[in-house]
Design an enzyme around this catalytic site. Structure first.
Site, PDB file in Angstrom:
ATOM      1  N   CYS A  93     -94.968  15.695  32.983  1.00 15.78           N
ATOM      2  CA  CYS A  93     -96.025  14.928  32.340  1.00 15.78           C
ATOM      3  C   CYS A  93     -97.238  15.799  31.958  1.00 15.78           C
ATOM      4  CB  CYS A  93     -96.399  13.758  33.239  1.00 15.78           C
ATOM      5  SG  CYS A  93     -97.109  12.369  32.341  1.00 15.78           S
ATOM      6  N   ARG A 129    -100.336   2.854  26.862  1.00 17.02           N
ATOM      7  CA  ARG A 129     -99.570   3.813  27.652  1.00 17.02           C
ATOM      8  C   ARG A 129     -98.106   3.396  27.707  1.00 17.02           C
ATOM      9  NH1 ARG A 129    -102.863   7.022  30.462  1.00 17.02           N
ATOM     10  NH2 ARG A 129    -101.231   7.764  31.826  1.00 17.02           N
ATOM     11  N   HIS A 194     -91.572  11.129  36.121  1.00 17.42           N
ATOM     12  CA  HIS A 194     -91.997  11.094  37.513  1.00 17.42           C
ATOM     13  C   HIS A 194     -90.857  10.415  38.260  1.00 17.42           C
ATOM     14  CE1 HIS A 194     -96.177  12.199  36.753  1.00 17.42           C
ATOM     15  NE2 HIS A 194     -96.174  11.378  35.720  1.00 17.42           N
TER      16      HIS A 194
HETATM   17  N1  GLN Z   1    -102.995  12.249  31.337  1.00 19.24           N
HETATM   18  C1  GLN Z   1    -101.728  12.383  30.688  1.00 19.24           C
HETATM   19  C2  GLN Z   1    -101.326  11.154  29.889  1.00 19.24           C
HETATM   20  O1  GLN Z   1    -101.815  10.080  30.130  1.00 19.24           O
HETATM   21  C3  GLN Z   1    -100.657  12.738  31.703  1.00 19.24           C
HETATM   22  C4  GLN Z   1    -100.378  11.619  32.658  1.00 19.24           C
HETATM   23  C5  GLN Z   1     -99.473  12.018  33.783  1.00 19.24           C
HETATM   24  O2  GLN Z   1     -99.332  13.204  34.092  1.00 19.24           O
HETATM   25  N2  GLN Z   1     -98.921  11.040  34.437  1.00 19.24           N
HETATM   26  O3  GLN Z   1    -100.527  11.257  28.975  1.00 19.24           O
END
Ligand code: GLN
EC number: 6.3.5.13
Length: 218
Positions: A93, A129, A194
């Site tokens: 990520c 998101r 993840h």
């Molecule tokens: N901040 C980044 C995003 O929102 C990465 C998020 C993360 O590593 N879970 O895309």
């Protein structure tokens, strides 16, 4: 024989139990007969690429990513040498985003990446998101399925020469459009999974341990 594991910015980038990747890798390595040593390499620390057998670079919030970015640039040459040398690197990520060209955070602030790879990351409209479970099929080994959990505002597009790590079956992956998930180059994997990825997918963890063994037997 001892194997050395580096957790890049482990005190800053470590969302959703990403450290579980290191625990799973170390566990399998010990089962394979290795002793393990784990170092956190963070702000101001040298990254001695010759020392390490496995490097993990985890995910993080936009704020932590912007702090890490300023320090990361000083470690760029050693990270490139580690990658080109065939070292095993898993970037999840935020870490994955930072290996590429740039990342536009949720407030449209541009965070420059290390520019080691061609991928780039922009944000989604209205701070949307991609969140939820994800299932993918390995690009290298079509019979291998991996599952994980994704939570990212960034959408990533690979450069024309980059190869995906996997193809999306369920979920969004890199950008929710082209079915690609992550990228793979030599023994470097970038991914949005993840989970932690290596704890949830023993098949992948074992593949990495086999690579480790081959490298040690060279
Ligand atoms: N901040 C980044 C995003 O929102 C990465 C998020 C993360 O590593 N879970 O895309």
């Amino acid at each position: 024989m001892i194997i050395n594991i580096a957790h890049l910015y482990g005190n800053l980038l470590n969302t959703y139990g990403d450290v579980g990747n290191i625990m799973a890798f170390a566990h399998e390595a010990r089962k394979a007969g290795f002793d393990t040593n784990i170092d956190i390499i963070s702000l101001g620390d040298d990254f001695d690429y010759k020392k390490y057998d496995f490097v993990f670079f985890g995910g993080g919030q936009d704020y932590e990513q912007s702090i890490v970015q300023k320090d990361l640039i000083k470690k760029r040459d050693s990270i490139v040498a580690y990658i080109e040398n065939g070292g095993i690197l898993l970037a999840i990520c935020g870490g994955y985003q930072l290996l590429g060209q740039y990342y536009y955070d949720a407030y449209n602030k541009k965070i420059d990446g290390l520019k080691i790879f061609d991928h780039y990351t922009i944000n989604q409209e209205n701070k949307h998101r991609f969140t939820g479970n994800i299932k993918v099929k390995s690009a290298l080994n079509k019979d291998d399925l991996y599952t994980g959990f994704e939570n990212h505002g960034g959408v990533t597009f690979l450069g024309s020469k980059q190869k995906p790590f996997a193809y999306v079956i369920e979920g969004n992956g890199n950008n929710g459009k082209d079915k690609s998930e992550g990228f793979r180059y030599k023994n470097t994997i970038g991914s949005y999974l993840h989970g932690p990825l290596l704890a949830k997918n023993k098949n992948l963890c074992k593949d990495l341990i086999n690579i480790l063994r081959d490298r040690r037997n060279k």
